[in-house]
Write an enzyme that holds these catalytic residues in place. Structure first.
Site, PDB file in Angstrom:
ATOM      1  N   HIS A   1       0.817  -1.205   0.000  1.00  0.00           N
ATOM      2  CA  HIS A   1       0.000   0.000   0.000  1.00  0.00           C
ATOM      3  C   HIS A   1       0.857   1.264   0.000  1.00  0.00           C
ATOM      4  CE1 HIS A   1      -2.947   2.914   1.296  1.00  0.00           C
ATOM      5  NE2 HIS A   1      -3.882   2.020   1.179  1.00  0.00           N
ATOM      6  N   CYS A   2       2.120   1.163   0.416  1.00  0.00           N
ATOM      7  CA  CYS A   2       2.880   2.385   0.718  1.00  0.00           C
ATOM      8  C   CYS A   2       3.953   2.734  -0.315  1.00  0.00           C
ATOM      9  CB  CYS A   2       3.542   2.245   2.089  1.00  0.00           C
ATOM     10  SG  CYS A   2       2.344   2.041   3.403  1.00  0.00           S
ATOM     11  N   ILE A   3       4.938   1.850  -0.471  1.00  0.00           N
ATOM     12  CA  ILE A   3       6.154   2.231  -1.213  1.00  0.00           C
ATOM     13  C   ILE A   3       5.858   2.614  -2.674  1.00  0.00           C
ATOM     14  CG2 ILE A   3       8.584   1.602  -1.640  1.00  0.00           C
ATOM     15  CD1 ILE A   3       8.030   1.318   1.256  1.00  0.00           C
TER      16      ILE A   3
ATOM     17  N   ASP B   1       3.314   6.319  -1.946  1.00  0.00           N
ATOM     18  CA  ASP B   1       3.603   7.499  -1.118  1.00  0.00           C
ATOM     19  C   ASP B   1       4.621   8.470  -1.722  1.00  0.00           C
ATOM     20  OD1 ASP B   1       1.902   6.143   0.489  1.00  0.00           O
ATOM     21  OD2 ASP B   1       3.386   5.570   1.988  1.00  0.00           O
TER      22      ASP B   1
END
Ligand code: NAD
Length: 431
Positions: free
Chosen positions: A269-271, A274
């Site tokens: 979900h992040c790298i 974001d």
């Protein structure tokens, strides 16, 4: 009694808006410390699950939710007027990118809009969603203030990034240090009091922007270093050097080096998401974050590189990719969990299907795998399924897979994770 006193003496009621991967573990941690928690979500399904004592998040055991709900410590609702009962509310809603890779702040805006009319004076609101510096004060604050209460005098507002690492056996919500930055020093103090009520270690910073930037730094650091490894992988392959051996050797240096590994592309979900929040915001300041853009470009090219290497490997067996059966082994975005969000396996499977390969998959944690609206067939990992495949493509290195059986029965294996590093066999090709 002041907000800080209520937060410190345990009488405060907590709210969590968004009961997903971040919000449910957070709510469980709050409740485990004895606080009453009201979880609010637009998903009636999730609310019903929580109230029935079920967990849908792997890191939160169902027995734990059942116990906390049974004791009346957690309650979930789709009714956002319940915000009026809360002394402190954490917002944990999604922050995706739109199709132009620009921040989609609509979930944060609607979450703030839903609770704003019901906030009582002397309430703390914290934003936990990962986002660009400025969001808390530029987007959330005006929405919360639209009904008359002002941040700094009537309300406290802070940003506190979530750092949850799904499946991590050591670091979970409670023992991962929590960074907080408030709009004013009093807001920071209230946020510190709030999180100290149920977490082990709090790290205050000087502003909401510093806290927002901290989370982005952490993820950009990973994104850029993984991209560097992906570039070094490709140059090492041309030079006939095993990059994994090189990283293992380099990490024996006891200072000044931190290992990162190449792979089939970014997931989770992040790298993958974001860093683009910062790249977008930086343009408002006439800055182009070239490291981030280059890292994004390098990482996004990896699924294409994997497919090229698979074509080359099949070529040595005089097989075209079109018509070849490819067994994708592991499709989750990382080892030992079933999380499919942004998994590079999705892009790889799409490229293989576009090239008319006959794609099947096995993943002990993922029971359904659909790409572009089409189901990819699941196969058990057996001598037959391995022998029927022209190539096995290891995309995720789950540790409960019998790699001895894979090497024994497969005709060809392309290993994108160095999962088969202990096997010295010509049929195993390392990415
Ligand atoms: N999952 C992770 O590993 C992780 C780690 C660190 C940070 N984050 C960040 O935390 C934030 C939340 O991520 P997540 O993984 O928990 O997302 P998620 O999709 O698992 O959960 C979000 C929840 O919010 C709910 N929701 C959406 N809009 C809402 C609204 N207006 N009001 C109330 N509820 C609403 C959804 O129904 C869902 O239950 C994101 O910004 C993400 O980048 C996630």
């Amino acid at each position: 009694m002041s907000l800080e006193q209520r937060l410190r003496d345990g009488s405060a009621i907590y709210g969590v808006v968004g009961l997903g991967y971040v919000g449910l573990p957070l709510a469980a941690e709050m409740a485990k410390s004895g606080h009453k928690v009201i979880g609010m979500d637009i998903s009636a399904g999730k609310v019903a699950e929580v109230n029935a004592g079920h967990s849908y998040i792997p890191d939160v055991p169902t027995e734990e939710v059942a116990e906390l709900v049974g004791k009346g410590l957690i309650e979930a609702s789709t009714d956002f007027s319940r915000a009026s009962e809360c002394d402190a509310i954490a917002i944990c809603v999604p922050t995706p990118l739109n199709e132009m890779k620009e921040p989609d702040t609509s979930y944060m805006e609607s979450a703030a809009r839903q609770i704003a009319p019901y906030l009582k004076p002397d309430t703390l609101v914290t934003l936990e969603s990962t986002t660009y510096p400025g969001t808390t004060e530029e987007i959330v604050q005006p929405i919360l203030e639209a009904h008359g209460l002002k941040v700094g005098t009537d309300l406290c507002l802070a940003f506190s990034p979530e750092r949850v690492d799904p499946g991590n056996p050591v670091y979970q919500t409670k023992n991962t240090p929590k960074v907080v930055g408030g709009v004013t020093p009093d807001c920071t103090a209230a946020a510190v009091a709030f999180y100290e009520g149920f977490l082990d270690s709090i790290v205050p910073v000087s502003s909401t922007r510093a806290a927002e930037m901290t989370k982005l730094l952490e993820n950009i650091f990973r994104c850029v270093n993984i991209a560097l490894m992906n570039e070094l992988l490709q140059v090492s392959e041309r030079m006939g050097i095993n990059i994994w051996e090189v990283v293992d050797a380099a990490k024996t240096k006891p200072f000044g080096f931190m290992p990162f590994y190449p792979g089939p592309g970014l997931g989770g979900h992040c790298i993958p998401i974001d860093p683009f929040y910062l790249a977008w915001k930086a343009r408002q300041f006439d800055m182009h974050t070239e490291f981030i853009e280059l890292a994004g470009k390098t990482n996004e090219a990896m699924p294409y590189y994997v497919v090229k290497r698979l074509m080359e490997a099949l070529n040595t067996h005089r097989k075209p990719l079109a018509g070849s059966r490819v067994l994708m082994l592991g499709v989750a975005y990382k080892a030992n969990i079933g999380d499919m969000r942004e998994s590079p396996a999705i892009k790889i499977a799409q490229l293989l299907l576009d090239a008319e390969a006959d794609v099947v998959y096995h993943d002990p944690y993922v029971s359904e795998f659909a790409v572009g609206g089409c189901d990819v067939p699941y196969v058990d990992l057996s001598e037959t399924s391995l022998q029927e495949a022209d190539a096995v493509l290891v995309v995720t290195e789950h540790s409960n897979v019998d790699y001895h059986q894979v090497v024994r029965s497969a005709k060809l294996v392309l290993d994108t994770r160095n999962a088969l590093k202990t096997f010295d066999d010509n049929k195993v090709v390392r990415l």
